[in-house]
Design a protein around this motif. Structure first.
Motif, PDB file in Angstrom:
ATOM      1  N   GLU A  77       0.816  -1.211   0.000  1.00  0.00           N
ATOM      2  CA  GLU A  77       0.000   0.000   0.000  1.00  0.00           C
ATOM      3  C   GLU A  77       0.855   1.269   0.000  1.00  0.00           C
ATOM      4  O   GLU A  77       0.465   2.283  -0.583  1.00  0.00           O
ATOM      5  N   ALA A  78       2.010   1.225   0.636  1.00  0.00           N
ATOM      6  CA  ALA A  78       2.871   2.409   0.701  1.00  0.00           C
ATOM      7  C   ALA A  78       3.432   2.785  -0.660  1.00  0.00           C
ATOM      8  O   ALA A  78       3.688   3.967  -0.934  1.00  0.00           O
ATOM      9  N   ILE A  79       3.639   1.791  -1.532  1.00  0.00           N
ATOM     10  CA  ILE A  79       4.226   2.055  -2.851  1.00  0.00           C
ATOM     11  C   ILE A  79       3.222   1.773  -3.965  1.00  0.00           C
ATOM     12  O   ILE A  79       3.600   1.559  -5.118  1.00  0.00           O
ATOM     13  N   GLU A  80       1.960   1.822  -3.647  1.00  0.00           N
ATOM     14  CA  GLU A  80       0.920   1.410  -4.591  1.00  0.00           C
ATOM     15  C   GLU A  80       0.975   2.121  -5.947  1.00  0.00           C
ATOM     16  O   GLU A  80       0.787   1.473  -6.987  1.00  0.00           O
ATOM     17  N   GLU A  84       1.210  -0.293  -9.157  1.00  0.00           N
ATOM     18  CA  GLU A  84       0.093  -0.318 -10.096  1.00  0.00           C
ATOM     19  C   GLU A  84       0.505   0.005 -11.531  1.00  0.00           C
ATOM     20  O   GLU A  84      -0.299  -0.142 -12.452  1.00  0.00           O
ATOM     21  N   LEU A  85       1.741   0.445 -11.732  1.00  0.00           N
ATOM     22  CA  LEU A  85       2.222   0.656 -13.096  1.00  0.00           C
ATOM     23  C   LEU A  85       2.332  -0.668 -13.846  1.00  0.00           C
ATOM     24  O   LEU A  85       2.321  -0.693 -15.071  1.00  0.00           O
ATOM     25  N   PHE A  86       2.456  -1.774 -13.097  1.00  0.00           N
ATOM     26  CA  PHE A  86       2.514  -3.108 -13.696  1.00  0.00           C
ATOM     27  C   PHE A  86       1.110  -3.702 -13.603  1.00  0.00           C
ATOM     28  O   PHE A  86       0.766  -4.378 -12.626  1.00  0.00           O
ATOM     29  N   SER A  87       0.302  -3.447 -14.610  1.00  0.00           N
ATOM     30  CA  SER A  87      -1.128  -3.759 -14.510  1.00  0.00           C
ATOM     31  C   SER A  87      -1.396  -5.244 -14.314  1.00  0.00           C
ATOM     32  O   SER A  87      -2.349  -5.615 -13.617  1.00  0.00           O
ATOM     33  N   VAL A 162      -2.280  10.613  -5.580  1.00  0.00           N
ATOM     34  CA  VAL A 162      -3.017   9.401  -5.959  1.00  0.00           C
ATOM     35  C   VAL A 162      -3.310   8.526  -4.747  1.00  0.00           C
ATOM     36  O   VAL A 162      -4.419   7.991  -4.591  1.00  0.00           O
ATOM     37  N   LEU A 163      -2.329   8.375  -3.869  1.00  0.00           N
ATOM     38  CA  LEU A 163      -2.517   7.539  -2.681  1.00  0.00           C
ATOM     39  C   LEU A 163      -3.687   8.030  -1.836  1.00  0.00           C
ATOM     40  O   LEU A 163      -4.501   7.232  -1.353  1.00  0.00           O
ATOM     41  N   MET A 164      -3.777   9.341  -1.646  1.00  0.00           N
ATOM     42  CA  MET A 164      -4.842   9.876  -0.803  1.00  0.00           C
ATOM     43  C   MET A 164      -6.167   9.975  -1.555  1.00  0.00           C
ATOM     44  O   MET A 164      -7.239   9.773  -0.969  1.00  0.00           O
ATOM     45  N   GLU A 165      -6.110  10.280  -2.855  1.00  0.00           N
ATOM     46  CA  GLU A 165      -7.337  10.373  -3.641  1.00  0.00           C
ATOM     47  C   GLU A 165      -8.048   9.026  -3.721  1.00  0.00           C
ATOM     48  O   GLU A 165      -9.275   8.950  -3.691  1.00  0.00           O
ATOM     49  N   GLU A 166      -7.252   7.959  -3.816  1.00  0.00           N
ATOM     50  CA  GLU A 166      -7.860   6.634  -3.894  1.00  0.00           C
ATOM     51  C   GLU A 166      -8.532   6.250  -2.577  1.00  0.00           C
ATOM     52  O   GLU A 166      -9.585   5.607  -2.572  1.00  0.00           O
ATOM     53  N   VAL A 167      -7.932   6.640  -1.467  1.00  0.00           N
ATOM     54  CA  VAL A 167      -8.577   6.398  -0.172  1.00  0.00           C
ATOM     55  C   VAL A 167      -9.925   7.101  -0.135  1.00  0.00           C
ATOM     56  O   VAL A 167     -10.955   6.504   0.209  1.00  0.00           O
ATOM     57  N   ALA A 168      -9.926   8.380  -0.517  1.00  0.00           N
ATOM     58  CA  ALA A 168     -11.151   9.171  -0.446  1.00  0.00           C
ATOM     59  C   ALA A 168     -12.206   8.689  -1.437  1.00  0.00           C
ATOM     60  O   ALA A 168     -13.403   8.665  -1.126  1.00  0.00           O
ATOM     61  N   ALA A 169     -11.758   8.281  -2.643  1.00  0.00           N
ATOM     62  CA  ALA A 169     -12.705   7.953  -3.707  1.00  0.00           C
ATOM     63  C   ALA A 169     -13.310   6.570  -3.575  1.00  0.00           C
ATOM     64  O   ALA A 169     -14.495   6.376  -3.862  1.00  0.00           O
ATOM     65  N   ALA A 189      -0.709   3.118   5.737  1.00  0.00           N
ATOM     66  CA  ALA A 189       0.372   2.886   4.782  1.00  0.00           C
ATOM     67  C   ALA A 189       0.280   3.854   3.602  1.00  0.00           C
ATOM     68  O   ALA A 189       1.298   4.376   3.133  1.00  0.00           O
ATOM     69  N   ASN A 190      -0.940   4.099   3.114  1.00  0.00           N
ATOM     70  CA  ASN A 190      -1.127   5.069   2.042  1.00  0.00           C
ATOM     71  C   ASN A 190      -0.655   6.460   2.463  1.00  0.00           C
ATOM     72  O   ASN A 190       0.018   7.158   1.702  1.00  0.00           O
ATOM     73  N   THR A 191      -1.002   6.851   3.678  1.00  0.00           N
ATOM     74  CA  THR A 191      -0.608   8.167   4.185  1.00  0.00           C
ATOM     75  C   THR A 191       0.903   8.267   4.338  1.00  0.00           C
ATOM     76  O   THR A 191       1.519   9.269   3.942  1.00  0.00           O
ATOM     77  N   ASP A 192       1.524   7.231   4.876  1.00  0.00           N
ATOM     78  CA  ASP A 192       2.976   7.239   5.043  1.00  0.00           C
ATOM     79  C   ASP A 192       3.685   7.296   3.695  1.00  0.00           C
ATOM     80  O   ASP A 192       4.691   7.993   3.534  1.00  0.00           O
ATOM     81  N   GLY A 193       3.177   6.533   2.716  1.00  0.00           N
ATOM     82  CA  GLY A 193       3.779   6.559   1.392  1.00  0.00           C
ATOM     83  C   GLY A 193       3.647   7.906   0.726  1.00  0.00           C
ATOM     84  O   GLY A 193       4.573   8.386   0.058  1.00  0.00           O
TER      85      GLY A 193
END
Length: 271
Positions: A77-80, A84-87, A162-169, A189-193
């Motif tokens: 999650e920290a490096i998501e 995610e670049l590797f679909s 992107v990390l925070m937008e995905e949490v919110a969305a 983990a998203n926030t830390d990343g």
């Protein structure tokens, strides 16, 4: 998932302002190089933790596997945004049941959330050994690909938002870890990343726009303080323990931070 990245970056593109005059393309090189080290370290930890997790699954140790599920996922999650670049790996490692036609019964449903369903919804590891082996192979594949990859600066800097937008969305609803209720671990983990990316580029911004830096710092503190309310031991409360009001407050705080971070790429001339 890659489709979620595309949705999440739309706000960034709309809100990005003019680049700061003092920032040149060469200024981005060092922060990106340091972020590559961070990503590599997180990937190594992901591989090691996934080994322990999948070993427990294959040994049939349901309780140990359950206890390792959330902490193992934190490195992913920290490096998501990079993972995610590797679909193909993103789908294999991190897809959800509703990404597949037959949901939980779909043979293409693999990875963390397939194992999560077995452990937490069905209380068994039966049939999960091949899934565990594939997950292990996938994270090792991810490590190899990241080692060989030159990280795109725009993806690195954009990843903070992107990390925070995905949490919110999408994640605030609880759909990510729906069987285990371990969503708050992912949010942390998203926030830390996201914070790691911001901290690496902040020296390029704070001289000309200290007010922005202070605002983002305050937003990160607010999100962390909100998450800390739900600390339990070394982890977090089950997501079902949050009320609708709790989730609304968390969503509002995450949205504020995401909006702040959505201008980073523009400030650094990376749009």
């Amino acid at each position: 998932m890659t489709s979620r990245i595309l949705r999440a970056t739309t706000l960034s593109l709309l809100l990005a302002g003019p680049a700061l005059a003092a920032v040149s393309p060469l200024d981005i090189v060092q922060p990106v190089a340091e972020y590559k080290i961070y990503v590599s370290e997180k990937t190594e930890k992901l591989v090691a933790d996934t080994k322990s997790f999948t070993d427990a699954v294959k040994a049939g140790d349901v309780e140990r596997a359950k206890s390792l599920f959330a902490p193992t996922r934190m490195s992913w999650e920290a490096i998501e945004p990079i993972a995610e670049l590797f679909s193909d790996l993103d789908v294999s490692v991190d897809s959800r049941a509703d990404d597949h036609e037959l949901a939980e019964k779909d043979p293409a449903f693999t990875g963390f959330h397939k194992i999560e369903h077995g452990l937490f919804a069905e209380g068994t590891t039966d049939g999960l050994a091949p899934i565990a082996d594939k997950l292990m192979a996938d994270v090792e594949d991810l490590r190899g690909r990241i080692e060989e990859m030159a990280l795109p600066p725009e993806k690195v800097v954009g990843g903070a938002a992107v990390l925070m937008e995905e949490v919110a969305a999408t994640k605030i609803s609880g759909e990510e870890d729906r069987y285990s209720g371990t969503d708050l671990w992912d949010f942390k983990a998203n926030t830390d990343g996201s914070r790691k990316i911001f901290d690496l580029v902040r020296p390029l911004i704070e001289t000309e726009d200290s007010a922005f830096v202070q605002k983002v710092d305050a937003s990160f503190t607010t999100v962390d303080t909100t998450l800390d309310k739900y600390r339990k031991g070394e982890g977090y409360a089950h997501y079902s323990e949050l009320t609708d009001a709790d989730r609304r407050v968390l969503a509002a705080n995450v949205n504020t931070l995401a909006e702040d971070l959505s201008t980073l790429r523009g400030k650094l001339g990376l749009d």
